[in-house]
Structure formats: structure tokens, C-alpha cells
Design a protein around this motif. Structure first.
Motif, PDB file in Angstrom:
ATOM      1  N   GLU A   1     -88.465  42.868  -4.320  1.00  0.00           N
ATOM      2  CA  GLU A   1     -87.166  43.765  -4.270  1.00  0.00           C
ATOM      3  C   GLU A   1     -86.206  43.869  -4.006  1.00  0.00           C
ATOM      4  OE1 GLU A   1     -90.528  47.214  -3.830  1.00  0.00           O
ATOM      5  OE2 GLU A   1     -90.199  47.693  -6.067  1.00  0.00           O
ATOM      6  N   GLY A   2     -85.821  42.278  -3.169  1.00  0.00           N
ATOM      7  CA  GLY A   2     -84.576  42.343  -2.357  1.00  0.00           C
ATOM      8  C   GLY A   2     -84.528  41.313  -1.817  1.00  0.00           C
TER       9      GLY A   2
ATOM     10  N   TRP B   1     -77.466  40.880  -4.401  1.00  0.00           N
ATOM     11  CA  TRP B   1     -78.233  41.012  -5.649  1.00  0.00           C
ATOM     12  C   TRP B   1     -77.417  40.910  -6.352  1.00  0.00           C
ATOM     13  CZ3 TRP B   1     -83.070  41.080  -6.644  1.00  0.00           C
ATOM     14  CH2 TRP B   1     -83.560  41.871  -7.866  1.00  0.00           C
ATOM     15  N   ASP B   2     -76.406  41.778  -6.728  1.00  0.00           N
ATOM     16  CA  ASP B   2     -75.239  41.731  -7.457  1.00  0.00           C
ATOM     17  C   ASP B   2     -74.648  40.521  -8.712  1.00  0.00           C
ATOM     18  OD1 ASP B   2     -75.837  44.281  -8.530  1.00  0.00           O
ATOM     19  OD2 ASP B   2     -74.219  45.037  -6.888  1.00  0.00           O
TER      20      ASP B   2
ATOM     21  N   ARG C   1     -84.523  47.385   0.003  1.00  0.00           N
ATOM     22  CA  ARG C   1     -84.583  47.404  -1.578  1.00  0.00           C
ATOM     23  C   ARG C   1     -83.717  47.511  -1.664  1.00  0.00           C
ATOM     24  NH1 ARG C   1     -90.032  47.890  -2.265  1.00  0.00           N
ATOM     25  NH2 ARG C   1     -90.986  49.210  -0.748  1.00  0.00           N
ATOM     26  N   THR C   2     -82.911  46.632  -2.625  1.00  0.00           N
ATOM     27  CA  THR C   2     -81.795  46.037  -3.885  1.00  0.00           C
ATOM     28  C   THR C   2     -81.857  46.415  -4.714  1.00  0.00           C
ATOM     29  OG1 THR C   2     -82.025  43.344  -4.030  1.00  0.00           O
ATOM     30  CG2 THR C   2     -80.368  44.624  -1.716  1.00  0.00           C
ATOM     31  N   GLY C   3     -83.232  45.727  -5.760  1.00  0.00           N
ATOM     32  CA  GLY C   3     -82.961  46.098  -6.645  1.00  0.00           C
ATOM     33  C   GLY C   3     -85.044  45.733  -7.450  1.00  0.00           C
TER      34      GLY C   3
ATOM     35  N   GLN D   1     -76.922  43.101   1.044  1.00  0.00           N
ATOM     36  CA  GLN D   1     -77.831  42.916   0.459  1.00  0.00           C
ATOM     37  C   GLN D   1     -77.873  43.042  -1.044  1.00  0.00           C
ATOM     38  OE1 GLN D   1     -81.665  42.560   2.604  1.00  0.00           O
ATOM     39  NE2 GLN D   1     -80.264  43.567   4.020  1.00  0.00           N
ATOM     40  N   HIS D   2     -77.155  44.457  -1.148  1.00  0.00           N
ATOM     41  CA  HIS D   2     -76.756  44.908  -2.401  1.00  0.00           C
ATOM     42  C   HIS D   2     -75.717  43.773  -3.249  1.00  0.00           C
ATOM     43  CE1 HIS D   2     -79.130  48.774  -2.472  1.00  0.00           C
ATOM     44  NE2 HIS D   2     -78.782  48.432  -0.917  1.00  0.00           N
TER      45      HIS D   2
ATOM     46  N   ALA E   1     -77.307  45.979   5.271  1.00  0.00           N
ATOM     47  CA  ALA E   1     -77.717  46.853   3.660  1.00  0.00           C
ATOM     48  C   ALA E   1     -76.765  46.439   2.682  1.00  0.00           C
ATOM     49  CB  ALA E   1     -78.025  48.005   4.213  1.00  0.00           C
TER      50      ALA E   1
END
Length: 525
Positions: A324-325, A484-485, A336-338, A480-481, A477
Motif C-alpha cells: 500500500e506504498g 505514487w502519483d 501508506r500512499t494508496g 512517497q505520495h 511522507a
């Protein structure tokens, strides 16, 4: 040999779940014939010999290039570093008895008194200096990518020195756990074939081509002598063969098991299964070297394709845990990123809107990259087919030159099944290794699959040099988001680490980094 009834697949047409489960076992239930027909070793180990069955070929006892998880156990038994990452994912001292940050860009280090190599020669400050320079010159080493910059050595005494960097590297004590020290005169900027080190074992025989080694106690070892006389290392690629060899007593320890094999072995007398949360992420990573205008150069297309993958089914039927990351959540600093959502209708609609509905892709991986790999890849091809994407598979046998393909030197591909270990216990270093690519690194093909996104690199550089731990975690943090994008992977998962051992093997403490200390292992009975 007649298969035992509970191992036979159920009657009737197989479901996807059945295919995945039986594929993951490599046909274990129907392969329990004479061991002579398998690729495994023959002959039970002696009372003082520990025999390990690895799922991937250990082509060298040097870790500059060859750093899959289970290899670390054997490599560290021969060569050591200044530090190591303990079971609590905290750095511990090994060849150094002091390792302290004295300023944001300097660490004071002292070598332990009396540390020697297996030939009796002392470990020196010059050896550390040479090791860092040799690691820094290796092309394609994932270890090099973990370092924001390589430190330089400034000797301050016979056993003392400073490690200096231009910018702060607040996790340098963790990073140095990956730099194995070799006598300077024997070190080269390449994967060394010799086995001279300061560890508790010395190399008696080695066949890197076959992945077979025999280690014996190092009588010159500076620490406590290990309880086990000899360690034999065998390459047994087929999971079914490893399971059979463990059951028969020809192997003492086997690694990288699927949950189904672990479940089968857990109920057997004389066998124990161990597991721990993993810090390795396994990914179907996109090729970021695609030219502008190629569908996979568009993050929207990469995102759309993820909706085709039924990750929950794969996790439930073949693997053990989800991702989830962009790094495993067991790593310190991971967030957790998605999640990867399964929605084939949406995948079709998005691909059509992006003019990418007739996409053809090539997926490649090295055999043994993760448990149940072939089953996962074949299932992914079927899932992509369901949304109109035609995918072809290309598999490399263990020991194949997969490095050239990761570097883009072997030809074109679209998705690669690859695992990235969390060797320091920190999210920061895994992020650095995978997403810290720059145009300069790409010129020497030292990026991870060609991933070069300047905005991400700037965020990462800012976080990596932050000396305040709380502020560093906040920056990590946000990073990491942002990663993810960019949708770097078609799908990813962070499997738990599973191994099985005979009951005669005691003291084996499996760590999250999928390694264990051979000096703590003993044989009983």
C-alpha cells in the motif's frame, strides 16, 4: 510414488485460484517422485554440516552486484562490514567498535582491535577506503544507488578515521552495513570471485557457475567461533525440489517459500517454518526509458493499466501480503500512499480514451525473483488480455544477465518483475535506490529502470539531507505520495519472508531483511 491424497488438486475444471495455487507449488503434489529425478542435491548432510538450499544462484560471495536477500546470510558469513542491521532494524557494530556522527557531514569511526582476515592479515583503515572506492566504481550496482553520495575516508590514526560527505547523510551508519570489507590488494571494482574476508567462515570450495559453495570455520576469526563446523550452499531452483529435499533430510534450510509450501511443511514432524514481515518490495516496474509519445511514457496510461490487475486474488492465492506504498510498510519511515484497485471496465475505458486500447507489452523477469513468480506472471498476462492488452512473457534463468536489461543495454521491454530489498531497514534508502535517478546517473545507466523525474529527485534530496528525524519523516511522507502519483509499477506487493528448517537446526533467527546470523545457528541430534 503415489501422491498423498490431500495434495491432489480438486476434481473438475480448475479455477483461477486452483491454477495459481498449484502453479505456485510447481506441481508439488504430482512431483513427489524419486529425488534422483529432481534438480536438488543428493546425500544427507553430515552431523556437523549445515546445508542450505537457495532458490537463486549465488554466483559470488561478493555483494557489489549479487545482493538478493538470502545471499546476504552467506556473504556476511565470509565478509563483514563496519555495521549490520539487527533484528530490530537498528544498526549494530561489527568491524567497528565506534561509529558516531560528530558533525552533519562527518562520522568518527574506530576499527575493533584485533580484527583479522582468514589469512591472518589485519583489517586496516586503507581497506575501508579501498572498499568504498571499489563499490563506487561498479557500474549497475543497486548498492551504489542507495547512497546519496559516497563518503571519503580520512585516516586519523592506526585504527581511527573520519567518513566525510559534502552534504549530510544522516543514515550513513546504516548504509555502511552494505559495504563488505576486503583486503585492499585483493579488491577490484567488480564482483570478486575470491572469498577472503574477516567473517566466521572461510571458503573451502566454490563453484559460482553452479551456485555451490562449502564454508568451514575461520580459525583466525576475531569473534566467537560458530557452533557449526561446515556450511554447504546449494542452488535448488524448483520449489518442489527444495520441499522434497528438506522432507528427506538432504537439505537443512530452504528459503523463499510460497504460503502453500509452507503450510504443507508446517504439519510435518521434524520440520519447522519461520516467517517475518518483509522489507523487500516486489514490483512489476515500468520501463521509464520509453521515448516521448510512447503510451507507457504517459503516467495516465500506466495508471489505467493497474486497474487490470486483480491484486487481491494474487495475494490470496499465491502470495501473502499486499503493498500500500512505494516501499514496504515494515520499513522505518514508510507510509501508506494508496492501493491498487481492480476495475477492468475502468481500465478498458481509460485506455480507449487515451488512444492506447491496442497496447502490446513485453513482461520479463528472472526466475526465482519471488515465490510463485511464474504463476503470478502468467496470471497477469491473462488479466491484461481481459482488458484488450496483448502481453508476452520473457523469463531469464537465475544467473542470466538481467542487469543488462535493467540498464536498458540488452534491448527493449515494457514491464519487469523485480524485487528491491530494504537492506538498511529505512524507507529513505530504498526510495533513494529506486527513485533517486538523475540525468547524470542515467548516462552511466545507474538509475533504476530509467526512473528519472527531476521533481521527485529534488524532494528526495531534500529529505535525504535533513538531519532532524521528525522533519525528515514528514518530508519522506510527502515524497512517497508524490512517487505514487507517477505510477512506477503495474502492480507491487511486499511479501512476508518464509523459510523452513529441519528440527536439528536450532538458533536460527530469521530477520525482516530475510537473513540470519550463521554464527548463532547450531545443530542438535
Amino acid at each position: 510414488m503415489t501422491p498423498t491424497p490431500h495434495l491432489l488438486p480438486p476434481p473438475g475444471p480448475p479455477s483461477r485460484r486452483t491454477v495459481l495455487r498449484w502453479g505456485a507449488l510447481g506441481g508439488t503434489g504430482v512431483a513427489l517422485g524419486p529425488l534422483s529425478a529432481c534438480a536438488g542435491p543428493t546425500g544427507a548432510p553430515g552431523p556437523g554440516t549445515l546445508t542450505l538450499g537457495l532458490n537463486r544462484s549465488l554466483v559470488s560471495l561478493d555483494n557489489k552486484l549479487n545482493q538478493f536477500d538470502a545471499a546476504v546470510t552467506v556473504q556476511r558469513a565470509v565478509r563483514q562490514a563496519l555495521t549490520w542491521i539487527g533484528p530490530d532494524l537498528q544498526p549494530r557494530l561489527v568491524l567497528a567498535d565506534r561509529f558516531e556522527m560528530t558533525s552533519p557531514t562527518a562520522w568518527s569511526v574506530r576499527l575493533r582491535e584485533g580484527v583479522r582476515y582468514s589469512d591472518g592479515s589485519p583489517v586496516t583503515v586503507g581497506d575501508v577506503d579501498t572498499a568504498l572506492r571499489m563499490y563506487g566504481k561498479v557500474n549497475g550496482s543497486f548498492l551504489l544507488g542507495l547512497f546519496p553520495e559516497m563518503p571519503t575516508v580520512e585516516a586519523t590514526g592506526e585504527r581511527t578515521f573520519l567518513l566525510r560527505t559534502e552534504r549530510p547523510v544522516p543514515v550513513l551508519d546504516r548504509l555502511m552495513a552494505n559495504i563488505h570489507i576486503t583486503p585492499a590488494k585483493a579488491n577490484r571494482p567488480e564482483e570478486l570471485q575470491s572469498g577472503l574476508g574477516s567473517g566466521p567462515y572461510r571458503v573451502v570450495s566454490a563453484n559460482g557457475g553452479a551456485g555451490e559453495y562449502t564454508l568451514a570455520r575461520n580459525t583466525e576469526y576475531w569473534g566467537k567461533q560458530p557452533p557449526v563446523d561446515k556450511v554447504r550452499v546449494r542452488f535448488v531452483p524448483e520449489e518442489s525440489s527444495r520441499v522434497i529435499a528438506l522432507r528427506s533430510g538432504e537439505l537443512d534450510v530452504v528459503d523463499t517459500l510460497t504460503p502453500d509450501s509452507a503450510e504443507q511443511l508446517a504439519g510435518l514432524p521434524g520440520v519447522a517454518v519461520q516467517e517475518t514481515p518483509g522489507v523487500r518490495i516486489c514490483q512489476l516496474f515500468y520501463n521509464f526509458r520509453k521515448p516521448e509519445g510512447h503510451p507507457l511514457a504517459d503516467a495516465r496510461v500506466r495508471h489505467a493499466l493497474t486497474y487490470a490487475i486483480d491484486g487481491e486474488s494474487l495475494i490470496r492465492d499465491v502470495l501473502i501480503d499486499s503493498a500500500e506504498g512505494v516501499v514496504p510498510l515494515a520499513l522505518q519511515g514508510a507510509v501508506r500512499t494508496g492501493t491498487y484497485a481492480y476495475d477492468p471496465r475502468r481500465a478498458k475505458a481509460l485506455l480507449k480514451s487515451l488512444d492506447a486500447e491496442d497496447l502490446r507489452i513485453t513482461i520479463m523477469w528472472e526466475s526465482g525473483e519471488f515465490a510463485g513468480d511464474t504463476s503470478v506472471m502468467e496470471a497477469v498476462v491473462d488479466m491484461l488480455k481481459d482488458v484488450g492488452v496483448r502481453a508476452s512473457l520473457r523469463q531469464f534463468e537465475p544467473g542470466g544477465d538481467i542487469l543488462k536489461w535493467r540498464q536498458g543495454r540488452g534491448g527493449d521491454w515494457d514491464v519487469i518483475g523485480n524485487g528491491f530489498p530494504g537492506t538498511t531497514g529505512q524507507a529513505l534508502t530504498s526510495l533513494q535506490g529506486m527513485y533517486g535517478g538523475t540525468a547524470e546517473k542515467e548516462r552511466t545507466r545507474d538509475t533504476y529502470m530509467g526512473y528519472v523525474i527531476p521533481r521527485i529527485e529534488r524532494l528526495l534530496s531534500d529529505a535525504a539531507t535533513e538531519t532532524d528525524a521528525a522533519e525528515r519523516d514528514r518530508k519522506l511522507a510527502a515524497l512517497q505520495h508524490a512517487v505514487w502519483d507517477t505510477w512506477p509499477s503495474l502492480w507491487a506487493f511486499a511479501p512476508k519472508t518464509l523459510l523452513a528448517r529441519r528440527d536439528r537446526v536450532q538458533g536460527l533467527a530469521l530477520q525482516p531483511v530475510n537473513s540470519y546470523d550463521l554464527t548463532a545457528v547450531r545443530l542438535e541430534g
